[in-house]
Design a protein around this motif. Structure first.
Motif, PDB file in Angstrom:
ATOM      1  N   LEU A   7     -27.095   8.451 -32.615  1.00 33.91           N
ATOM      2  CA  LEU A   7     -27.376   9.462 -31.600  1.00 33.91           C
ATOM      3  C   LEU A   7     -28.616   9.138 -30.766  1.00 33.91           C
ATOM      4  CD1 LEU A   7     -26.688  12.724 -33.645  1.00 33.91           C
ATOM      5  CD2 LEU A   7     -25.150  11.533 -32.074  1.00 33.91           C
ATOM      6  N   ARG A   8     -29.274   8.039 -31.073  1.00 31.24           N
ATOM      7  CA  ARG A   8     -30.539   7.750 -30.387  1.00 31.24           C
ATOM      8  C   ARG A   8     -30.340   7.487 -28.892  1.00 31.24           C
ATOM      9  NH1 ARG A   8     -35.115   6.897 -32.827  1.00 31.24           N
ATOM     10  NH2 ARG A   8     -35.779   5.172 -31.473  1.00 31.24           N
ATOM     11  N   ALA A   9     -29.293   6.773 -28.538  1.00 24.49           N
ATOM     12  CA  ALA A   9     -29.061   6.506 -27.114  1.00 24.49           C
ATOM     13  C   ALA A   9     -28.794   7.808 -26.356  1.00 24.49           C
ATOM     14  CB  ALA A   9     -27.892   5.540 -26.947  1.00 24.49           C
ATOM     15  N   ASP A  10     -28.018   8.683 -26.943  1.00 22.42           N
ATOM     16  CA  ASP A  10     -27.727   9.966 -26.297  1.00 22.42           C
ATOM     17  C   ASP A  10     -28.990  10.799 -26.163  1.00 22.42           C
ATOM     18  OD1 ASP A  10     -25.762  12.128 -25.410  1.00 22.42           O
ATOM     19  OD2 ASP A  10     -26.769  13.125 -27.081  1.00 22.42           O
ATOM     20  N   PHE A  11     -29.834  10.814 -27.208  1.00 27.29           N
ATOM     21  CA  PHE A  11     -31.075  11.586 -27.145  1.00 27.29           C
ATOM     22  C   PHE A  11     -31.955  11.060 -26.012  1.00 27.29           C
ATOM     23  CE2 PHE A  11     -35.345  12.891 -28.121  1.00 27.29           C
ATOM     24  CZ  PHE A  11     -35.220  14.144 -28.703  1.00 27.29           C
ATOM     25  N   PHE A  12     -32.088   9.747 -25.912  1.00 28.87           N
ATOM     26  CA  PHE A  12     -32.933   9.177 -24.854  1.00 28.87           C
ATOM     27  C   PHE A  12     -32.370   9.525 -23.483  1.00 28.87           C
ATOM     28  CE2 PHE A  12     -35.009   5.936 -22.287  1.00 28.87           C
ATOM     29  CZ  PHE A  12     -36.283   5.919 -22.822  1.00 28.87           C
ATOM     30  N   ALA A  13     -31.046   9.488 -23.346  1.00 29.41           N
ATOM     31  CA  ALA A  13     -30.422   9.861 -22.070  1.00 29.41           C
ATOM     32  C   ALA A  13     -30.724  11.315 -21.721  1.00 29.41           C
ATOM     33  CB  ALA A  13     -28.917   9.628 -22.135  1.00 29.41           C
ATOM     34  N   ARG A  14     -30.859  12.156 -22.724  1.00 30.94           N
ATOM     35  CA  ARG A  14     -31.174  13.555 -22.463  1.00 30.94           C
ATOM     36  C   ARG A  14     -32.617  13.718 -22.009  1.00 30.94           C
ATOM     37  NH1 ARG A  14     -28.229  17.716 -26.496  1.00 30.94           N
ATOM     38  NH2 ARG A  14     -29.019  19.077 -24.849  1.00 30.94           N
ATOM     39  N   VAL A  15     -33.510  12.811 -22.429  1.00 33.98           N
ATOM     40  CA  VAL A  15     -34.872  12.829 -21.878  1.00 33.98           C
ATOM     41  C   VAL A  15     -34.815  12.534 -20.386  1.00 33.98           C
ATOM     42  CG1 VAL A  15     -37.187  11.859 -22.012  1.00 33.98           C
ATOM     43  CG2 VAL A  15     -35.834  12.092 -24.103  1.00 33.98           C
ATOM     44  N   ALA A  16     -34.005  11.532 -19.997  1.00 29.92           N
ATOM     45  CA  ALA A  16     -33.853  11.212 -18.575  1.00 29.92           C
ATOM     46  C   ALA A  16     -33.265  12.399 -17.816  1.00 29.92           C
ATOM     47  CB  ALA A  16     -32.967   9.975 -18.420  1.00 29.92           C
ATOM     48  N   ALA A  17     -32.285  13.073 -18.400  1.00 31.01           N
ATOM     49  CA  ALA A  17     -31.694  14.247 -17.760  1.00 31.01           C
ATOM     50  C   ALA A  17     -32.714  15.369 -17.629  1.00 31.01           C
ATOM     51  CB  ALA A  17     -30.482  14.720 -18.568  1.00 31.01           C
ATOM     52  N   HIS A  18     -33.610  15.480 -18.599  1.00 40.20           N
ATOM     53  CA  HIS A  18     -34.687  16.475 -18.533  1.00 40.20           C
ATOM     54  C   HIS A  18     -35.584  16.180 -17.335  1.00 40.20           C
ATOM     55  CE1 HIS A  18     -37.679  19.338 -19.885  1.00 40.20           C
ATOM     56  NE2 HIS A  18     -38.579  18.388 -20.046  1.00 40.20           N
ATOM     57  N   PHE A  19     -35.901  14.910 -17.110  1.00 42.26           N
ATOM     58  CA  PHE A  19     -36.662  14.538 -15.915  1.00 42.26           C
ATOM     59  C   PHE A  19     -35.929  14.974 -14.654  1.00 42.26           C
ATOM     60  CE2 PHE A  19     -39.570  11.729 -18.195  1.00 42.26           C
ATOM     61  CZ  PHE A  19     -40.685  11.735 -17.373  1.00 42.26           C
ATOM     62  N   ALA A  20     -34.640  14.661 -14.579  1.00 37.79           N
ATOM     63  CA  ALA A  20     -33.873  14.972 -13.373  1.00 37.79           C
ATOM     64  C   ALA A  20     -33.800  16.473 -13.121  1.00 37.79           C
ATOM     65  CB  ALA A  20     -32.470  14.386 -13.502  1.00 37.79           C
ATOM     66  N   ARG A  21     -33.734  17.254 -14.197  1.00 31.56           N
ATOM     67  CA  ARG A  21     -33.530  18.698 -14.051  1.00 31.56           C
ATOM     68  C   ARG A  21     -34.836  19.441 -13.781  1.00 31.56           C
ATOM     69  NH1 ARG A  21     -31.201  19.428 -18.647  1.00 31.56           N
ATOM     70  NH2 ARG A  21     -29.116  19.043 -17.798  1.00 31.56           N
ATOM     71  N   HIS A  22     -35.919  19.052 -14.437  1.00 34.97           N
ATOM     72  CA  HIS A  22     -37.121  19.889 -14.423  1.00 34.97           C
ATOM     73  C   HIS A  22     -38.369  19.211 -13.871  1.00 34.97           C
ATOM     74  CE1 HIS A  22     -34.969  22.966 -16.547  1.00 34.97           C
ATOM     75  NE2 HIS A  22     -34.736  22.192 -17.582  1.00 34.97           N
ATOM     76  N   ARG A  23     -38.265  17.984 -13.438  1.00 33.05           N
ATOM     77  CA  ARG A  23     -39.435  17.290 -12.879  1.00 33.05           C
ATOM     78  C   ARG A  23     -39.970  18.075 -11.687  1.00 33.05           C
ATOM     79  NH1 ARG A  23     -39.095  10.957 -11.041  1.00 33.05           N
ATOM     80  NH2 ARG A  23     -41.033  10.826  -9.837  1.00 33.05           N
ATOM     81  N   PRO A  24     -41.239  18.496 -11.725  1.00 29.07           N
ATOM     82  CA  PRO A  24     -41.769  19.348 -10.647  1.00 29.07           C
ATOM     83  C   PRO A  24     -41.874  18.595  -9.324  1.00 29.07           C
ATOM     84  CG  PRO A  24     -43.143  19.450 -12.632  1.00 29.07           C
ATOM     85  CD  PRO A  24     -42.206  18.306 -12.816  1.00 29.07           C
ATOM     86  N   ALA A  25     -41.808  19.330  -8.256  1.00 23.70           N
ATOM     87  CA  ALA A  25     -42.019  18.742  -6.933  1.00 23.70           C
ATOM     88  C   ALA A  25     -43.427  18.151  -6.872  1.00 23.70           C
ATOM     89  CB  ALA A  25     -41.848  19.817  -5.858  1.00 23.70           C
ATOM     90  N   GLY A  26     -43.530  16.949  -6.316  1.00 26.26           N
ATOM     91  CA  GLY A  26     -44.827  16.300  -6.213  1.00 26.26           C
ATOM     92  C   GLY A  26     -45.355  15.749  -7.525  1.00 26.26           C
ATOM     93  N   TYR A  27     -44.472  15.638  -8.512  1.00 27.94           N
ATOM     94  CA  TYR A  27     -44.899  15.186  -9.839  1.00 27.94           C
ATOM     95  C   TYR A  27     -45.528  13.795  -9.772  1.00 27.94           C
ATOM     96  CZ  TYR A  27     -44.628  13.612 -14.695  1.00 27.94           C
ATOM     97  OH  TYR A  27     -44.938  13.120 -15.937  1.00 27.94           O
ATOM     98  N   ARG A  28     -46.624  13.616 -10.496  1.00 27.03           N
ATOM     99  CA  ARG A  28     -47.292  12.319 -10.605  1.00 27.03           C
ATOM    100  C   ARG A  28     -47.278  11.881 -12.058  1.00 27.03           C
ATOM    101  NH1 ARG A  28     -52.936  12.287  -7.501  1.00 27.03           N
ATOM    102  NH2 ARG A  28     -52.643  10.064  -7.971  1.00 27.03           N
ATOM    103  N   PHE A  29     -46.824  10.671 -12.290  1.00 24.41           N
ATOM    104  CA  PHE A  29     -46.785  10.150 -13.647  1.00 24.41           C
ATOM    105  C   PHE A  29     -48.196   9.964 -14.180  1.00 24.41           C
ATOM    106  CE2 PHE A  29     -42.577   8.824 -12.164  1.00 24.41           C
ATOM    107  CZ  PHE A  29     -41.795   9.103 -13.282  1.00 24.41           C
TER     108      PHE A  29
END
Length: 343
Positions: free
Chosen positions: A281-303
């Motif tokens: 399940l590790r690959a799926d979990f990591f993909a969900r981290v990426a999806a979390h970025f796509a869904r909730h990354r704030p406008a103007g976000y800086r790494f």
């Protein structure tokens, strides 16, 4: 009169630890405290222990659930019975130090009489390890000597979000919690959908007194259990941001970025901790981290800067192999380093 403090105590499979917890909640019999114990269809003798204790202590009310609901569901069931002005969620495998209830009640009386009472009273705590070793609150330095000691909002002390986000060291004003319209989640990490919105929107104060003994590292604890349920964290993140998106709840760009960073850090910590995510399940979990970025990354976000910022960029791109190489201490391919540098 209604009690000043309601304690909600979910119980499941902790027969070995429950007597110590119950004994630690002995205290004032003057009606200021009620304890709502929720037997979450415990498979051991917990239900009988609760009934026996309630027969001796009129402050106790026991609910016996007919289906297992998990920590979040058991807390929700207990909340339906709360009549106090403040509510405290205690875990039944932990316990509170001697004198804690008297000290908390003294603080809550002051708050109840204040013109502008705080919405969340944060307390200090101690980690207790198997064998009896103890560790003071690792994040105490973030809270002591801060504006939280006299009362403030999270925006006045953002470093608060470096500390533990669990529910058990926080006492909530009941009307405030109800008004938030938040709910404990189902599955693992069920409390952060309550604690984040409460800390972001409420008036807060820190009590520099150890009021909780948190049993850390015991077998069967979430932090030591391999399970697909670790992915439940993403549903809690969705609930957090859904609350912040409601009118009047937006904490502002800086605080939103801080909260987003903290959720990403927790998700990657779960992924990085050996043995938590089943291999398949590790690959799926990591993909969900990426999806979390796509869904909730704030406008103007800086790494963030440094290595952590590189890790976040790789997670946002779902570049799991490169992320794993970086975690192992290997160098990134030159083409990928160049691509990341442009983002």
């Amino acid at each position: 009169m209604s009690p000043l403090l309601s304690i909600v105590l979910p119980v499941h499979g902790v027969e070995r630890f429950l007597p110590q917890c119950l004994a630690s909640l002995d205290g004032p019999q003057d009606g200021e405290v009620e304890v709502i114990a929720v037997d979450d269809l415990s498979p051991d003798g917990c239900g009988a222990l609760l009934d026996a204790h309630a027969a001796r202590d009129p402050r106790f009310k026991v609910l016996h659930l007919t289906e297992n609901q998990g920590l979040g569901g058991a807390r929700i069931a207990g909340m339906a019975e709360v009549t106090g002005r403040y509510v405290w969620f205690v875990d039944s495998d932990d316990w509170v130090p001697e004198g804690t209830l008297d000290a908390l009640l003294a603080e809550l009386r002051k708050e109840a009489a204040a013109e502008h009472p705080v919405d969340v009273l944060l307390t200090d705590f101690v980690h207790v390890y198997p064998g009896g070793a103890t560790e003071p609150n690792p994040w105490g330095h973030v809270l002591r000597g801060s504006p939280l000691e006299t009362g403030c909002r999270a925006v006045d002390h953002p470093a608060l979000f470096q500390s533990v986000m669990s529910v058990w060291n926080k006492v909530f004003r009941w009307d405030f919690l109800l008004g938030l319209g938040v709910e404990f989640g189902r599955g693992f990490y069920e409390d952060i959908s309550v604690t984040y919105p409460a800390l972001l929107t409420g008036r807060l104060r820190y009590l520099d007194r150890s009021c909780y003994n948190y049993r850390r590292g015991r077998p069967g604890a979430i932090t030591a259990t391999a399970s697909p349920k670790h992915a439940d964290a993403f549903a809690q993140y969705d609930a957090i941001f859904a609350t912040l998106d409601r009118p009047g709840n937006d904490p502002g760009p800086a605080m939103r970025q801080l909260v987003f960073d903290r959720t990403v850090r927790q998700a990657l910590t779960i992924y990085d901790t050996p043995g938590l995510i089943p291999a398949e399940l590790r690959a799926d979990f990591f993909a969900r981290v990426a999806a979390h970025f796509a869904r909730h990354r704030p406008a103007g976000y800086r790494f963030p800067g440094g290595v952590r910022g590189v890790q976040y960029r790789l997670a946002a791109r779902n570049s799991r192999i490169a992320y794993n190489e970086l975690r192992r201490g290997g160098a990134l391919p030159g083409r990928l380093r160049k691509a990341l540098g442009k983002r």
